[in-house]
Every structure is written in C-alpha cells, then in structure tokens.
Design a protein around this motif. Structure first.
Motif, PDB file in Angstrom:
ATOM      1  N   ALA A 112       0.803  -1.223   0.000  1.00 20.69           N
ATOM      2  CA  ALA A 112       0.000   0.000   0.000  1.00 20.69           C
ATOM      3  C   ALA A 112       0.841   1.281   0.000  1.00 20.69           C
ATOM      4  N   PRO A 113       1.915   1.365   0.795  1.00 18.50           N
ATOM      5  CA  PRO A 113       2.677   2.621   0.804  1.00 18.50           C
ATOM      6  C   PRO A 113       3.294   2.950  -0.545  1.00 18.50           C
ATOM      7  N   HIS A 114       3.503   1.926  -1.394  1.00 21.65           N
ATOM      8  CA  HIS A 114       4.148   2.178  -2.677  1.00 21.65           C
ATOM      9  C   HIS A 114       3.152   2.310  -3.822  1.00 21.65           C
ATOM     10  N   LEU A 115       1.874   2.207  -3.505  1.00 19.89           N
ATOM     11  CA  LEU A 115       0.861   2.259  -4.559  1.00 19.89           C
ATOM     12  C   LEU A 115       0.103   3.574  -4.477  1.00 19.89           C
ATOM     13  N   PRO A 116      -0.435   4.019  -5.627  1.00 22.73           N
ATOM     14  CA  PRO A 116      -1.343   5.173  -5.542  1.00 22.73           C
ATOM     15  C   PRO A 116      -2.570   4.783  -4.716  1.00 22.73           C
ATOM     16  N   ASP A 117      -3.076   5.723  -3.927  1.00 25.10           N
ATOM     17  CA  ASP A 117      -4.167   5.421  -2.999  1.00 25.10           C
ATOM     18  C   ASP A 117      -5.346   4.721  -3.665  1.00 25.10           C
ATOM     19  N   LYS A 118      -5.676   5.195  -4.880  1.00 31.72           N
ATOM     20  CA  LYS A 118      -6.866   4.656  -5.546  1.00 31.72           C
ATOM     21  C   LYS A 118      -6.697   3.193  -5.935  1.00 31.72           C
ATOM     22  N   ALA A 119      -5.453   2.745  -6.047  1.00 32.39           N
ATOM     23  CA  ALA A 119      -5.215   1.380  -6.533  1.00 32.39           C
ATOM     24  C   ALA A 119      -5.225   0.353  -5.415  1.00 32.39           C
ATOM     25  N   VAL A 120      -5.115   0.821  -4.165  1.00 34.63           N
ATOM     26  CA  VAL A 120      -4.908  -0.131  -3.070  1.00 34.63           C
ATOM     27  C   VAL A 120      -6.078  -1.081  -2.901  1.00 34.63           C
ATOM     28  N   LEU A 121      -7.301  -0.522  -2.745  1.00 32.44           N
ATOM     29  CA  LEU A 121      -8.450  -1.399  -2.501  1.00 32.44           C
ATOM     30  C   LEU A 121      -8.734  -2.363  -3.654  1.00 32.44           C
ATOM     31  N   PRO A 122      -8.717  -1.866  -4.923  1.00 33.19           N
ATOM     32  CA  PRO A 122      -8.898  -2.831  -6.020  1.00 33.19           C
ATOM     33  C   PRO A 122      -7.847  -3.941  -5.997  1.00 33.19           C
ATOM     34  N   MET A 123      -6.601  -3.577  -5.660  1.00 38.43           N
ATOM     35  CA  MET A 123      -5.533  -4.582  -5.567  1.00 38.43           C
ATOM     36  C   MET A 123      -5.855  -5.604  -4.477  1.00 38.43           C
ATOM     37  N   MET A 124      -6.315  -5.095  -3.345  1.00 42.93           N
ATOM     38  CA  MET A 124      -6.615  -5.998  -2.233  1.00 42.93           C
ATOM     39  C   MET A 124      -7.732  -6.961  -2.606  1.00 42.93           C
ATOM     40  N   LEU A 125      -8.776  -6.412  -3.263  1.00 39.71           N
ATOM     41  CA  LEU A 125      -9.906  -7.265  -3.644  1.00 39.71           C
ATOM     42  C   LEU A 125      -9.470  -8.322  -4.651  1.00 39.71           C
ATOM     43  N   THR A 126      -8.656  -7.884  -5.627  1.00 40.58           N
ATOM     44  CA  THR A 126      -8.180  -8.843  -6.630  1.00 40.58           C
ATOM     45  C   THR A 126      -7.327  -9.923  -5.983  1.00 40.58           C
ATOM     46  N   ALA A 127      -6.401  -9.483  -5.123  1.00 38.33           N
ATOM     47  CA  ALA A 127      -5.510 -10.446  -4.480  1.00 38.33           C
ATOM     48  C   ALA A 127      -6.316 -11.408  -3.606  1.00 38.33           C
ATOM     49  N   GLY A 128      -7.309 -10.864  -2.906  1.00 37.03           N
ATOM     50  CA  GLY A 128      -8.127 -11.705  -2.041  1.00 37.03           C
ATOM     51  C   GLY A 128      -8.904 -12.739  -2.833  1.00 37.03           C
ATOM     52  N   PHE A 129      -9.481 -12.284  -3.950  1.00 31.79           N
ATOM     53  CA  PHE A 129     -10.222 -13.218  -4.805  1.00 31.79           C
ATOM     54  C   PHE A 129      -9.281 -14.302  -5.315  1.00 31.79           C
ATOM     55  N   ALA A 130      -8.101 -13.861  -5.775  1.00 30.45           N
ATOM     56  CA  ALA A 130      -7.149 -14.819  -6.359  1.00 30.45           C
ATOM     57  C   ALA A 130      -6.698 -15.837  -5.315  1.00 30.45           C
ATOM     58  N   ALA A 131      -6.390 -15.348  -4.113  1.00 29.90           N
ATOM     59  CA  ALA A 131      -5.885 -16.264  -3.084  1.00 29.90           C
ATOM     60  C   ALA A 131      -6.962 -17.279  -2.692  1.00 29.90           C
ATOM     61  N   GLY A 132      -8.190 -16.788  -2.519  1.00 32.33           N
ATOM     62  CA  GLY A 132      -9.283 -17.709  -2.193  1.00 32.33           C
ATOM     63  C   GLY A 132      -9.483 -18.714  -3.308  1.00 32.33           C
ATOM     64  N   ALA A 133      -9.389 -18.218  -4.558  1.00 30.51           N
ATOM     65  CA  ALA A 133      -9.602 -19.099  -5.702  1.00 30.51           C
ATOM     66  C   ALA A 133      -8.523 -20.179  -5.764  1.00 30.51           C
ATOM     67  N   ILE A 134      -7.276 -19.766  -5.520  1.00 30.07           N
ATOM     68  CA  ILE A 134      -6.185 -20.760  -5.548  1.00 30.07           C
ATOM     69  C   ILE A 134      -6.424 -21.821  -4.479  1.00 30.07           C
ATOM     70  N   TRP A 135      -6.788 -21.356  -3.268  1.00 29.71           N
ATOM     71  CA  TRP A 135      -7.036 -22.293  -2.172  1.00 29.71           C
ATOM     72  C   TRP A 135      -8.207 -23.219  -2.514  1.00 29.71           C
ATOM     73  N   GLY A 136      -9.119 -22.725  -3.346  1.00 27.85           N
ATOM     74  CA  GLY A 136     -10.244 -23.559  -3.743  1.00 27.85           C
ATOM     75  C   GLY A 136      -9.920 -24.492  -4.900  1.00 27.85           C
TER      76      GLY A 136
END
Lengths: 381, 306
Positions: A112-136
């Motif tokens: 987050a500190p290295h990303l533009p503020d607007k990109a943080v939440l979309p990144m988190m959501l994408t990463a979260g979806f991806a991680a859950g999907a991999i685990w599934g």
C-alpha cells in the motif's frame, strides 16, 4: 414388532410451494426448538426468540449489524451454492476466507505505501479473490486429477489456512504497535473500505455481494459452463457420456466459489478489523454458516441473499444472547444446527413419499423395509 | 535428554493419543458401514461436558464416562435418523451435528467453567510388567481408558476381519445392494455402526475432560474431531493402523511444546497432520494402491432400497 412398517419411496419432485413451506417451517420450528433448550438455563423459549429477533432486526442499528454479517455470509453462500450445484462438496470456505484475508493484508501492509491510494483497494480485492480461488482450486485439482475426496481435502486445508494466519499474526507479521496482541499493524487509511456512516457495513462489499449474486445466477442459467455444472450435479453419468469435462467445470466452479469466499475475507480484514487478526476472529465460523445459507437459499444465488440476512441476524442475535443473558456465543450454533437438520430432513418430503403398510404376521419388522419382497419385512436367505 | 524426560514425553503422547484413537475407531466402524459422520467434534464436545458434569455431581469418573458415551450415542442417533432414516446428505448432517454439539456443550457447560474435578481416574499398575525398565512406566502404568482403547482396537479388528458381523459391516459399506441380496439389513447395520461410533466419540470427549485435563473449558476439543477424520484416512480404515496413527499424532501434539522452546513455530508444526492427511489421501486415491487401501466404495452414499 410394531405391526406395521414405513417405506420411503422416491417419487416425482414436488412443487416449489412445498419447498418454500419446508424452508419456512425449518426456520420457525428450528428457532423455537433450539430456544426450548434454554429452558434448562431458566429462560422461556419465547423470551429467547423475541430477544434474538429484536436484537437482529429491531432497530436501524440492529439491521446494520445484521447486514454487516450478511455480507460475508452472502458471498460465501453464493460460492457454496455454485459448488454444491456441481456436486463439489466444498467444506473449505473457512480456509478460503482466511487466505483472502491474508492476501489482502499482505497488500495493505507491504504494498500500500508504494501504490497510488486509488489502486490499493482494487488490488486488495483482486488479491483476495485470487488467493481464495487458488485455495479452492487445489482441492478441485486433487479431486479431478487424482480422485482425492474433496470433503476431506477442503476440511484439512481449513486448518492449514488457520495455522498460517496464526503463524503470521504471532510471528513475522505481528505488529510492533499492537502492544503484544496477535494483530498485524493497522492498515493505512487507503486500505480501509469506506462504510455507511456510523455502521460497519462497507458499501463496496454490499455492491459486490449483490452483483456477485446476479452474475453467478446469469452464469449458472445462461452459459454453457452453467449448463454443464447443472448436468454434473444432477446426473454425473449423463455428463460423462455427453463428453462434459468434469475437470474444467469443477475448476471453474471452484475459482468462483473460493474467490467469493476470499472476497469475504477481504471485507472482514479491511472493514471490520482493519488489521490481520487471529483466524477465529477473522471468520467466526462463516465457512460452516455459509453452508446453511446456501442450503436455505436452495443453492440459488439470488435465494442465498435473504438466507444470508436471516443467518446474519441469527449471529447478531447470538451476540445479544451473550450480552443480555450471559449465554456463551457458541450457543447460537444450536439454532443454526437445528434449522439445518430440520431443513435436510424436511427435504426428503420433496422427492419421496412415505407409505405405511401392515406387516404380514410372520415377518419381522424393519423401520425402513429393505426390499420390495412380499410384505416389507426382512429378507433372509 | 535424560530417560525420565523421554518417558514423560512418550507417556504424554499416549495420553494425548488415547482420545484420538477412541474416536478414530468409532469413525472407522461407521465409515466401514458406509456412513461418514463429520459430527465427531460435536459428539466429543458433548461427551466432554456430560462426562465432566456427571463425574463432578456424582463423584464417580466411571459414571462420567458412561454419561459421555450416552451423550455421543444420542447425538449420533440424530445423524443415523437424518441420514439413514430420512436419507439426507451425510456431509451436511455431520456438520450440523458438530455445530449442535459445540453449541449445546457450551450452553450446558457454562456453570462448570473453572471448577476442578476432584475425582480423576486412577492409573492401573499392571503387576509384574510395570516393573520392567523403561517400557514399564510407559506402557503398564496408565489410565484404564488407555487399555480400553487398545482392547477395543483389537476387538474391532477381529470383528471386522474374522466374523460374520464384520463381513456384513464391510459389505454394507462396499456394496449395499449386494449386501441386501445376501440378506443383510443394510439400514440397521448402518444404524448400529453409527451409534457405536457415537459412543466411542463420546468416551473420547469424556477422556478429555476427566483424564487428560480434568476440567471443562468451552471448546476444549480444539479441532480434535477433525484430526480424527484425518486419522481415519491416515490409517486406511484399519483399526490396528489407527493405533499407530493416533499415538503418532498424539506425539505431534506433545512435541509442539518441546519444539517451541527450540524456536520452531508451533503453528507450522500443527499444520503437519493436515498436510500429511492430504498426502495420505493422494496416495490412497492413486490407481496403484486403490485396490488395497481405498475408502469403502459406498461411503457417503445414502442407500435407496429398490
């Protein structure tokens, strides 16, 4: 022994009305019969039920708390509905939630500190979806490639995920500013989901849940993959003869199922806690409760939404039982468990009929007569 | 490491493994008959609180163990009714059972939190053998339930492989239709096996609250019920292998405290049983080994008589 025996026979599936009647009766009877167990603690069942209902739906604040819990339940429930439709017993939503939470926390804490503020939440959501999907997808691959039973593998992966979270919050990710508590550092503000004023409901998550419900509904009813999923769920043999790739269908459905659970995990850490916390705190049994949500919603993505609100309300009601009567929070499990048991028992009436027949005098009795030989008794060699 | 320490550690591994073994044996019987019961965690929790409560009120740990068994039986009766009587899904029913058991035990146990049990089970010293060096202390000065578990394991092995009952149970789990044609009452065999499994799970729970840690703490089963599901696979549905597997896992349970002092994260160590189970599943599911050690063929399928 009893002079008669009961036979259960398959018959044509009954109407939707009966299906809804079963759901509503399971909910009502379940609520009251679980509440009846509180008699031993000196509370009348009526008091317990009314306390739960007012606690869950009695005020604007109560509604908001209920919705805050309904959001993760809805996401998990939609995902499980999809998985169960394709006869993939994903018991691992709990782990998929946790992995989503871990991935989102990783982004929030380190990127987050290295990303533009607007990109943080979309990144988190994408990463979260991806991680859950991999685990599934791991258990999906294990099942389709090697024939590993998914019930057990997803179950085991829940615990691996939980230990991973514990390892992180007690070890490398433990926050220096948290005075020894097993939390990561607080998320920066760009990594915190915006909420409706004064509530714990993150509006982006609410939007995501509703969109997810409609999108999965569309996918299930209007795409080839959805059709194939339903065929596999209803008749795996037919699916095989029709040349449907079990592996492909299962992997896609677990990407959706795991991914949605992962999103639920993102919502929990990014809105409710705003740091990574212990596994039990991130998901207080949402994985298992999600199973009930999916079943009560009749495995229909849209039907899951009201079911999620009901179960969310029940969880809030459990909090109320704890604060006003000093009952342990775990006792809310009684309600969910009894409702689920009644529901799956009641569902037998959907495509079975019961026949009571008199026994022939000579035969012994079985509750369910094992054969259609002359008089419903035991068959002997 | 001196001998006393080694003896103590191995002894603790046996104590930690005993409840795992009991519940695993129960689940093996149920799964051999074709019924998967994911409600072990709930049955153990209810067994633990029933066992503790009755021991505390009556002063007799034996009555407590009996109550624990009855608690397990009554919960498993729900599972039997729902899955065998009404033919609902075993997986969902089992999960509901776990939630029910955890919820009910929390409710019943509320008044028992923080009360110590004054009457634990005393260990039995087996005359002669107990004086053997090293193994005497490890194997022959243990609590009675430990011996009970070992005997039950042997009994189940004999029943499963050497008796007509065993043939009936296994055939019901492998091919219920064929079993029925042979005159076996599929539903009743399954019901008895599920109830027997419930009794052992209840005793396993009672062991936790009467012997292992004589007290009641909410959630004291701590996921052991799920470890049991893993152990069943790990022992390839064989009661004798279950003995080895349960004490091995008991050892891991004990080791995490010792290894913690060496700076190894206990959380990573605790992952091991779960990962190992997935690997074991991978081995049992692969085509080469499948014929010998795979899951009962009809496991998890509700039986629809023709």
């Amino acid at each position: 022994m009893f002079g008669f025996s009961v036979r259960i026979e398959r018959c044509q599936p009954a109407s939707t009305t009966l299906s809804i009647v079963i759901i509503l009766s399971a909910m009502t009877i379940g609520l009251f019969s679980a509440a009846a167990l509180f008699v031993f603690k000196g509370f009348s069942p009526l008091t317990i039920v009314s306390k739960i209902l007012t606690g869950a739906f009695g005020s604007r604040f109560a509604w908001m708390e209920t919705i805050a819990k309904a959001v993760p339940l809805g996401l998990v429930g939609i995902g499980l509905a999809v998985a169960f439709r394709g006869k993939f017993w994903n018991i691992g939503a709990e782990g998929q939630i946790l992995l989503g939470a871990v991935a989102a926390s990783g982004i929030a804490l380190f990127a987050a500190p290295h990303l533009p503020d607007k990109a943080v939440l979309p990144m988190m959501l994408t990463a979260g979806f991806a991680a859950g999907a991999i685990w599934g997808v791991i258990p999906a691959l294990l099942r389709t490639r090697f024939g590993v039973n998914e019930v057990v593998s997803t179950l085991m992966m829940n615990y691996v995920a939980a230990e991973l979270v514990q390892y992180l919050v007690y070890g490398p990710w433990k926050g220096a500013s948290q005075m020894g508590f097993p939390y990561s550092d607080e998320f920066v503000s760009s990594a915190v989901l915006p909420t409706f004023y004064g509530t714990r409901v993150a509006w982006p998550m609410l939007v995501i849940v509703i969109v997810a419900a409609f999108v999965t509904w569309f996918l299930i009813t209007c795409t080839r993959w959805g059709f194939e999923t339903r065929v596999i769920g209803e008749n795996p043999e037919a699916a095989r003869y029709a040349g449907i790739s079990h592996a492909r269908v299962t992997i896609i459905l677990m990407i959706i199922s795991g991914g949605l659970a992962g999103l639920a995990g993102v919502g929990e850490v990014s809105c409710i806690h705003q740091h990574l916390t212990t596994s039990a705190a991130i998901s207080s049994g949402y994985g298992n409760t999600g199973i009930i949500v999916a079943m009560l919603g009749r495995l229909h993505p849209i039907g899951v939404l009201p079911a999620a609100i009901f179960l969310g309300g029940l969880l809030v009601g459990g909090d109320v039982l704890q604060t006003s009567f000093g009952m342990p929070f775990a006792s809310v499990n009684l309600f969910t468990a009894v409702i689920l048991l009644l529901l799956i028992t009641g569902d037998v009436f959907l495509d079975h009929r019961f026949r009571i027949r008199r026994d022939c005098p000579a035969s012994s009795t079985a509750v369910i007569a094992p054969s259609d030989s002359t008089c419903g008794g035991k068959m002997r060699n | 490491m001196d001998t006393a320490f080694v003896i103590a550690t191995i002894g603790r591994a046996f104590t930690a493994g005993t409840p795992l073994l009991l519940a695993t044996l129960g689940e093996i019987i149920a799964e051999r008959a074709g019924v998967m019961n994911l409600g072990i965690e709930g049955m153990m929790a209810l067994g633990a609180v029933a066992g503790f409560g009755v021991s505390l009120e009556s002063g007799s740990p034996w009555l407590g163990m009996l109550a624990a068994a009855l608690a397990g039986i009554s919960l498993s009766a729900i599972h039997a009714f729902v899955t065998i009587g009404m033919r609902a899904g075993q997986i969902v029913s089992g999960i509901a059972l776990t939630m029910f058991g955890l919820g009910l035990s929390a409710l019943i146990g509320k008044g028992y939190i923080g009360r110590p049990l004054q009457t634990p089970l005393h260990s039995i010293t087996i005359p002669g053998l107990a004086d053997l060096p090293f193994i005497g202390d490890i194997l022959f000065r243990r609590d009675p339930i430990f011996y009970f578990a070992i005997i039950i394991a042997a009994l189940i092995w004999i029943i499963l492989y050497k008796t007509r009952w065993g043939i009936a149970i296994r055939s019901v789990g492998e091919n219920p239709l064929a079993a029925e044609t042979m005159g076996v009452d599929v539903a009743w065999v399954r019901v008895w096996c599920v109830l027997f499994g419930g009794a052992l799970s209840g005793i396993a729970g009672g062991y936790l609250s009467i012997v292992y840690n004589p007290s009641w703490i909410e959630g004291m089963t701590a996921g052991r019920g799920w470890i049991v599901i893993a152990l069943v696979i790990f022992s390839f549905w064989n009661p004798l292998r279950a003995v080895v597997a349960a004490f091995l896992f008991g050892g891991i349970d004990v080791m995490q405290f010792s290894l913690q002092s060496l700076g190894i994260s206990p959380n990573l160590l605790r992952m091991f049983p779960y990962v190992a189970t997935i690997v074991a599943l991978l081995i049992t599911s692969s085509s080469i080994t499948r014929r010998h050690i795979s899951a009962p063929e009809a496991l998890g399928e509700p039986y629809q008589p023709r």
